[in-house]
Design a protein around this motif. Structure first.
Motif, short mmCIF file in Angstrom:
data_model
loop_
_atom_site.label_atom_id
_atom_site.label_comp_id
_atom_site.label_asym_id
_atom_site.label_seq_id
_atom_site.Cartn_x
_atom_site.Cartn_y
_atom_site.Cartn_z
N GLY A 111 20.01 -0.04 -33.28
CA GLY A 111 19.45 0.64 -32.18
C GLY A 111 17.85 0.55 -32.23
O GLY A 111 17.33 -0.05 -33.21
N ALA A 112 17.43 1.17 -31.07
CA ALA A 112 15.87 0.98 -31.10
C ALA A 112 15.51 2.18 -29.87
O ALA A 112 16.44 2.28 -28.94
CB ALA A 112 15.20 -0.21 -30.38
N ILE A 113 14.45 2.83 -30.16
CA ILE A 113 14.17 3.75 -28.97
C ILE A 113 12.84 3.17 -28.19
O ILE A 113 11.80 2.41 -28.94
CB ILE A 113 13.56 4.94 -29.67
N GLN A 114 12.83 2.95 -26.99
CA GLN A 114 11.73 2.37 -26.52
C GLN A 114 11.09 3.44 -25.38
O GLN A 114 11.69 4.18 -24.83
CB GLN A 114 12.48 1.46 -25.31
N MET A 115 9.87 3.55 -25.30
CA MET A 115 8.95 4.68 -24.72
C MET A 115 7.75 4.12 -24.13
O MET A 115 7.50 3.02 -24.41
CB MET A 115 8.53 5.61 -25.90
N GLY A 116 7.27 4.86 -22.75
CA GLY A 116 6.47 4.14 -22.15
C GLY A 116 6.18 5.02 -20.94
O GLY A 116 6.77 6.38 -20.99
N SER A 117 5.48 4.65 -20.17
CA SER A 117 4.82 5.30 -18.81
C SER A 117 5.21 4.51 -17.79
O SER A 117 4.86 3.25 -17.94
CB SER A 117 3.36 5.78 -18.88
#
Length: 161
Positions: A111-117
């Motif tokens: 899996g992966a965690i994707q973060m942003g604005s």
């Protein structure tokens, strides 16, 4: 509860686990972000959502509450985001804000965690587009038989323009 633990670990450790923007993982999840928002949200074309979203999706929104399934999410999209020609909403990823953190189980990527604005824009009754809120997001993507699927969404810190 596992998502909270994963996010706690992510936020309390050094960010060196973030992948480079040139990595295949980053590019793949950025492409998925584009399908979710540029296609499904901005153009109101839900076709990519059927493959990209898990049936057991959980979506947590700091103003709109919780959606407990893909079905609920699709209904909200249809009714609220794409339900009226008199109201159009557009989402734009804030340039340079996207980050991706891979998740491994004994060396195997799962899996992966994707973060942003991101920021939103609105248009009512055909009027000129005006700025809406800005917000942060965190997505948990899981790898399922070679395909990335969105499992959990946190949409938070919405602020008026």
């Amino acid at each position: 509860m596992k998502i909270i633990y994963i996010l706690f670990i992510l936020f309390t450790t050094n960010a060196t686990a973030q992948v480079a923007t040139s990595s295949e993982l980053f590019k793949t999840l950025k492409s998925n972000d584009s399908l979710l928002f540029d296609v499904a949200f901005n153009r109101c074309d839900p076709s990519p959502l059927h493959l990209l979203i898990r049936e057991d999706l959980e979506f947590y929104h700091d103003q709109g509450g919780i959606q407990h399934s893909k079905k609920e999410f699709m209904e909200v999209m249809k009714k609220n985001i794409c339900g009226s020609p008199d109201f159009v909403s557009r989402r734009e990823l804030v340039a340079g804000s996207l980050k991706v953190f891979p998740l491994y189980d004994n060396g195997t990527l799962y899996g992966a965690i994707q973060m942003g604005s991101h920021r939103f824009f609105e248009s009512r009754n055909g009027a000129m587009e005006t700025p809406g809120s800005t917000a942060l997001f965190t997505h948990l993507w899981l790898l399922n038989e070679g395909h990335w699927q969105l499992a959990r969404v946190l949409s938070y810190d919405h602020k008026a323009p």
